[in-house]
Each structure stands twice: as structure tokens, then as C-alpha cells.
Design a protein around this motif. Structure first.
Motif, PDB file in Angstrom:
ATOM      1  N   THR A 249       0.808  -1.219   0.000  1.00  0.00           N
ATOM      2  CA  THR A 249       0.000   0.000   0.000  1.00  0.00           C
ATOM      3  C   THR A 249       0.840   1.267   0.000  1.00  0.00           C
ATOM      4  O   THR A 249       0.287   2.345   0.036  1.00  0.00           O
ATOM      5  CB  THR A 249      -0.865   0.036   1.266  1.00  0.00           C
ATOM      6  N   TYR A 250       2.140   1.141   0.019  1.00  0.00           N
ATOM      7  CA  TYR A 250       3.082   2.204   0.334  1.00  0.00           C
ATOM      8  C   TYR A 250       3.037   2.403   1.840  1.00  0.00           C
ATOM      9  O   TYR A 250       2.046   2.127   2.508  1.00  0.00           O
ATOM     10  CB  TYR A 250       2.842   3.510  -0.436  1.00  0.00           C
ATOM     11  N   MET A 251       4.134   2.862   2.346  1.00  0.00           N
ATOM     12  CA  MET A 251       4.378   2.918   3.781  1.00  0.00           C
ATOM     13  C   MET A 251       3.245   3.585   4.563  1.00  0.00           C
ATOM     14  O   MET A 251       2.773   3.051   5.555  1.00  0.00           O
ATOM     15  CB  MET A 251       5.700   3.669   4.019  1.00  0.00           C
ATOM     16  N   ASN A 252       2.797   4.752   4.106  1.00  0.00           N
ATOM     17  CA  ASN A 252       1.876   5.549   4.913  1.00  0.00           C
ATOM     18  C   ASN A 252       0.450   4.992   4.955  1.00  0.00           C
ATOM     19  O   ASN A 252      -0.410   5.553   5.632  1.00  0.00           O
ATOM     20  CB  ASN A 252       1.862   7.012   4.453  1.00  0.00           C
ATOM     21  N   LEU A 253       0.196   3.876   4.269  1.00  0.00           N
ATOM     22  CA  LEU A 253      -1.125   3.241   4.293  1.00  0.00           C
ATOM     23  C   LEU A 253      -1.043   1.777   4.753  1.00  0.00           C
ATOM     24  O   LEU A 253      -1.965   0.987   4.522  1.00  0.00           O
ATOM     25  CB  LEU A 253      -1.785   3.311   2.906  1.00  0.00           C
ATOM     26  N   SER A 254       0.024   1.411   5.429  1.00  0.00           N
ATOM     27  CA  SER A 254       0.270   0.015   5.812  1.00  0.00           C
ATOM     28  C   SER A 254      -0.879  -0.619   6.582  1.00  0.00           C
ATOM     29  O   SER A 254      -1.165  -1.811   6.418  1.00  0.00           O
ATOM     30  CB  SER A 254       1.552  -0.082   6.650  1.00  0.00           C
ATOM     31  N   GLY A 255      -1.551   0.146   7.414  1.00  0.00           N
ATOM     32  CA  GLY A 255      -2.656  -0.387   8.203  1.00  0.00           C
ATOM     33  C   GLY A 255      -3.791  -0.935   7.355  1.00  0.00           C
ATOM     34  O   GLY A 255      -4.514  -1.836   7.780  1.00  0.00           O
TER      35      GLY A 255
END
Length: 185
Positions: free
Chosen positions: A63-69
Motif C-alpha cells: 500500500t506504500y508505507m503511509n497506508l500500511s494499516g
């Protein structure tokens, strides 16, 4: 069941960068344990295997780092994996290159991947392994630094830290995380 999550960014242009050390650690575990990361679902790539009699999932969110959740939460829900049975592996600017630090909780510390996980998990209390990448040198911006490749003199220390993380995660398949923290910190 245990869920091991390595944070990073998808795509070949990010391979081998500091921000992708979580991916590197998951790849190392997959290789050592013979687990293929061959399932694409939950906005990530993952694999399932058995280590020391424990069912283990290895996940690399795509998801790319800033959307990992957005990748982690659905997989946890689907397989009913409780929060105490996850560990998140990610880069840390505040640790020297090659050092690792295990923790059971904490703030995001400015790390966007951890911010996303805290938001989606609804808590700061989850196991994590921070892998040191040190701070930028010579006026380099943080963004360029974390998305950049390691300096040649760092490569041995990086390889050692990836190996140490794999050993810590394997130890966690047979021991409580607190015990593993005391062993590897």
C-alpha cells in the motif's frame, strides 16, 4: 498463529533502500523458513508456513508505507489473529545502522507506517522490531535518505541486523515476546 509484518514500499525502485528494511527482514525469514510469499490479497503479498510448530504468516503490505494499516487490519480480521500475536518490523532513524530494538508498545515517533498501523489497529500496544538506519549525513533530507541506498560501509551492519531480526522473530515462535526482548535488546 503469528503474523510478522515487514514495512516498506512496493516496486523495484525501492528495493534495497533504507525504508524497505522491513521487507528485507520478511524476505530473510521467508528464505530461512521456506515460506513462499505467493499470495496476493489484503493489499499485500503474504505467505503461510509452520516454524517450530507455530503457524506463521509473513506479510509485506503493498500500500506504500503511509497506508500500511490498510493491509494489516483486514488480514488480522480474516484469520482472527489477535494483536498480541503480531510483530511489525520497520526502519528507525534514531538507532545506529545495524542495531535493533524490540518493544511491546510505543508512539509512532514520526514514522508514517506506524501512524497508519496505530490508526487501523486502534492501539499503540503491539509488538515491534525497530531496525536502525541512522540519521542523514551531509545535509541530506530525511526523505532522500530513507528512500536512498545504504552507503557501502553500512552494508555489513545492515546484513547483520537483518539476520538478527530473523533470529529474534524465530525465537518469538517458542517464547513470549517479553523474553525475546530481554534476549535481543
Amino acid at each position: 498463529m503469528k503474523l510478522i509484518i515487514g514495512l516498506g514500499n512496493p516496486g523495484s525502485k525501492y528495493d534495497g533502500t533504507r525504508h524497505n528494511i522491513g521487507f528485507d527482514c520478511v524476505d530473510r525469514c521467508a528464505k530461512e523458513w521456506g515460506i513462499e510469499l505467493n499470495q496476493s490479497k489484503f493489499k499485500g503479498v503474504f505467505g503461510k508456513g509452520v516454524v517450530n510448530g507455530e503457524t506463521v504468516f509473513l506479510l509485506k503490505p503493498l500500500t506504500y508505507m503511509n497506508l500500511s494499516g490498510e493491509s494489516v487490519r483486514p488480514l488480522m480480521d480474516y484469520y482472527q489473529i489477535p494483536i498480541e500475536d503480531i510483530v511489525v518490523i520497520y526502519d528507525d532513524l534514531d538507532l545506529p545502522t545495524g542495531k535493533i530494538r524490540l518493544r511491546q508498545k510505543g508512539s509512532a515517533g514520526g514514522h508514517n507506517g506506524i501512524k497508519s498501523l496505530i490508526a487501523h489497529l486502534g492501539t499503540q500496544e503491539f509488538n515491534r522490531i525497530r531496525v536502525g538506519i541512522d540519521r542523514p549525513r551531509n545535509g541530506e533530507t530525511i526523505v532522500n535518505y530513507v528512500l536512498g541506498n545504504y552507503y557501502p560501509e553500512e552494508r555489513d551492519a545492515v546484513g547483520e541486523s537483518v539476520e538478527l531480526v530473523a533470529k529474534a522473530v524465530e525465537a518469538w515462535t517458542t517464547k513470549p515476546f517479553l523474553e525475546v526482548m530481554n534476549q535481543f535488546n
